[in-house]
Design a protein around this motif. Structure first.
Motif, short mmCIF file in Angstrom:
data_model
loop_
_atom_site.label_atom_id
_atom_site.label_comp_id
_atom_site.label_asym_id
_atom_site.label_seq_id
_atom_site.Cartn_x
_atom_site.Cartn_y
_atom_site.Cartn_z
N ARG A 170 0.83 -1.21 0.00
CA ARG A 170 0.00 0.00 0.00
C ARG A 170 0.86 1.26 0.00
N GLN A 171 1.91 1.26 0.80
CA GLN A 171 2.78 2.43 0.86
C GLN A 171 3.45 2.69 -0.48
N ALA A 172 3.87 1.61 -1.16
CA ALA A 172 4.49 1.76 -2.47
C ALA A 172 3.50 2.33 -3.48
N ALA A 173 2.29 1.79 -3.47
CA ALA A 173 1.26 2.27 -4.40
C ALA A 173 0.92 3.73 -4.12
N MET A 174 0.84 4.10 -2.84
CA MET A 174 0.53 5.49 -2.51
C MET A 174 1.65 6.44 -2.93
N ARG A 175 2.90 6.00 -2.80
CA ARG A 175 3.99 6.88 -3.23
C ARG A 175 3.95 7.10 -4.73
N VAL A 176 3.66 6.05 -5.49
CA VAL A 176 3.56 6.19 -6.94
C VAL A 176 2.42 7.16 -7.29
N ALA A 177 1.27 7.00 -6.65
CA ALA A 177 0.14 7.91 -6.90
C ALA A 177 0.48 9.32 -6.46
N GLU A 178 1.15 9.44 -5.33
CA GLU A 178 1.54 10.74 -4.81
C GLU A 178 2.42 11.48 -5.81
N ASN A 179 3.40 10.78 -6.37
CA ASN A 179 4.31 11.40 -7.34
C ASN A 179 3.55 11.84 -8.59
N ARG A 180 2.68 11.00 -9.08
CA ARG A 180 1.95 11.34 -10.30
C ARG A 180 0.97 12.48 -10.08
N CYS A 181 0.33 12.49 -8.94
CA CYS A 181 -0.63 13.57 -8.66
C CYS A 181 0.08 14.91 -8.47
N PRO A 236 -4.27 12.80 -20.16
CA PRO A 236 -4.96 14.10 -20.07
C PRO A 236 -5.88 14.23 -18.86
N ASP A 237 -6.46 13.10 -18.41
CA ASP A 237 -7.41 13.17 -17.31
C ASP A 237 -6.77 12.97 -15.94
N ALA A 238 -5.45 13.11 -15.85
CA ALA A 238 -4.75 12.85 -14.59
C ALA A 238 -5.22 13.77 -13.47
N ALA A 239 -5.45 15.04 -13.78
CA ALA A 239 -5.89 15.98 -12.74
C ALA A 239 -7.23 15.56 -12.16
N ALA A 240 -8.14 15.10 -13.02
CA ALA A 240 -9.45 14.66 -12.53
C ALA A 240 -9.32 13.39 -11.70
N ARG A 241 -8.47 12.47 -12.14
CA ARG A 241 -8.28 11.22 -11.40
C ARG A 241 -7.66 11.48 -10.03
N CYS A 242 -6.87 12.54 -9.93
CA CYS A 242 -6.24 12.89 -8.65
C CYS A 242 -7.14 13.75 -7.78
N GLY A 243 -8.34 14.08 -8.27
CA GLY A 243 -9.26 14.89 -7.48
C GLY A 243 -8.94 16.37 -7.48
N LEU A 244 -8.12 16.81 -8.43
CA LEU A 244 -7.74 18.22 -8.50
C LEU A 244 -8.80 19.06 -9.19
N VAL A 245 -9.57 18.44 -10.07
CA VAL A 245 -10.66 19.11 -10.77
C VAL A 245 -11.84 18.15 -10.81
N GLU A 246 -13.00 18.70 -11.14
CA GLU A 246 -14.18 17.86 -11.29
C GLU A 246 -14.06 17.01 -12.55
N LEU A 247 -14.57 15.80 -12.47
CA LEU A 247 -14.63 14.97 -13.67
C LEU A 247 -15.54 15.61 -14.70
N PRO A 248 -15.19 15.57 -15.98
CA PRO A 248 -16.07 16.12 -17.02
C PRO A 248 -17.43 15.46 -16.97
N VAL A 249 -18.47 16.24 -17.28
CA VAL A 249 -19.82 15.69 -17.28
C VAL A 249 -19.93 14.53 -18.25
N GLN A 250 -19.24 14.61 -19.40
CA GLN A 250 -19.31 13.55 -20.39
C GLN A 250 -18.81 12.23 -19.82
N ALA A 251 -17.75 12.32 -18.98
CA ALA A 251 -17.18 11.10 -18.41
C ALA A 251 -18.15 10.46 -17.43
N VAL A 252 -18.88 11.31 -16.68
CA VAL A 252 -19.83 10.79 -15.72
C VAL A 252 -21.01 10.14 -16.45
#
Length: 261
Positions: A170-181, A236-252
């Motif tokens: 879990r810690q390894a996965a979180m660090r990878v996500a942390e770096n990408r976000c 392109p959707d990395a910011a949305a996946r990281c919770g930095l922006v709202e997901l586009p309505v089309q994706a929902v």
């Protein structure tokens, strides 16, 4: 003290610490006990919010990546001390990133509110800021590439490491996500910064037209070109996946509500 009171006191302390944070050279945070404490507090706060936050020690490149992100996650204007403190706390993840508004006019408003003897100084400040940002992007992108490469080694090693437990994985996965976000956040903020610079230039042209606008336009074009170096690093959707922006309505809407069997 109640739990709510403890959190309020902690936030107040964090705000005071954030106000003390100082910028070092090349847009990086100055090494200090205050800044280190803010970083530690931010990791804990991010973990409690459910954001990716790993307790693993940072590699040298991960430390440089976070230092290089400082410039892009702090405001380009430098006159609102309280806003700067909040921005630093957001950068360190003590506060969630999405509380910040995409206030595009703020850079222009701060520059025009200053006392200045000649409009040339406003155009020159805009040009200098844009060029400084553009020069730092290739360095950041190169470091991000090395971090992502190391993350790949980390993930590929997981299936072959028999001594690891679930927490290690879990810690390894979180660090990878942390770096990408973090990289996704810098890419998002860089685009917003370009929008603020563009807004300022367009308004300067109306308020105080002059030949200096040509140099400012060239500086913006330079920054926009360098901004493209961040695009291949993440989807392109990395910011949305990281919770930095709202997901586009089309994706929902694209997600099926009821699965067919």
């Amino acid at each position: 003290m109640t739990r709510a009171g403890s959190r309020s006191a902690g936030l107040l302390l964090a705000l005071l610490l954030g106000a003390c944070a100082q910028e070092g050279d090349f847009g990086r945070p100055a090494p200090s006990a205050w800044n280190s404490l803010i970083e530690t507090t931010g990791t804990v706060a991010a973990y409690e919010r459910g954001a990716p936050a790993s307790a693993f020690p940072l590699t040298d490149d991960e430390t440089v990546l976070r230092d290089r992100a400082w410039r892009f996650l702090m405001p380009a204007d430098d006159h609102a001390a309280f806003s700067d403190a909040l921005a630093n706390l957001t950068r360190a993840r003590v506060l969630p990133s999405r509380w910040r508004r995409d206030d595009i006019p703020v850079y222009h408003n701060d520059l025009i509110a200053e006392s200045f003897r000649s409009p040339y100084s406003r155009y020159r400040r805009l040009s200098d800021d844009a060029v400084a940002d553009g020069r730092l992007i290739p360095i950041f992108a190169a470091v991000a590439g090395r971090v992502f490469e190391a993350d790949g080694v980390r993930l590929r090693a997981l299936p072959f490491s028999k001594s690891l437990d679930d927490r290690d994985v879990r810690q390894a996965a979180m660090r990878v996500a942390e770096n990408r976000c973090l990289v996704a956040w810098v890419r998002l903020e860089t685009s917003l910064r370009i929008a603020r610079y563009r807004y300022a230039l367009e308004h300067f042209l109306i308020e105080m037209p002059g030949r200096e606008a040509a140099s400012a336009e060239q500086a913006l074009a330079f920054l926009e070109g360098r901004r493209g170096l961040l695009d291949p690093l993440l989807p392109p959707d990395a910011a949305a996946r990281c919770g930095l922006v709202e997901l586009p309505v089309q994706a929902v809407l694209a997600a099926p509500v009821v699965a067919k069997y």
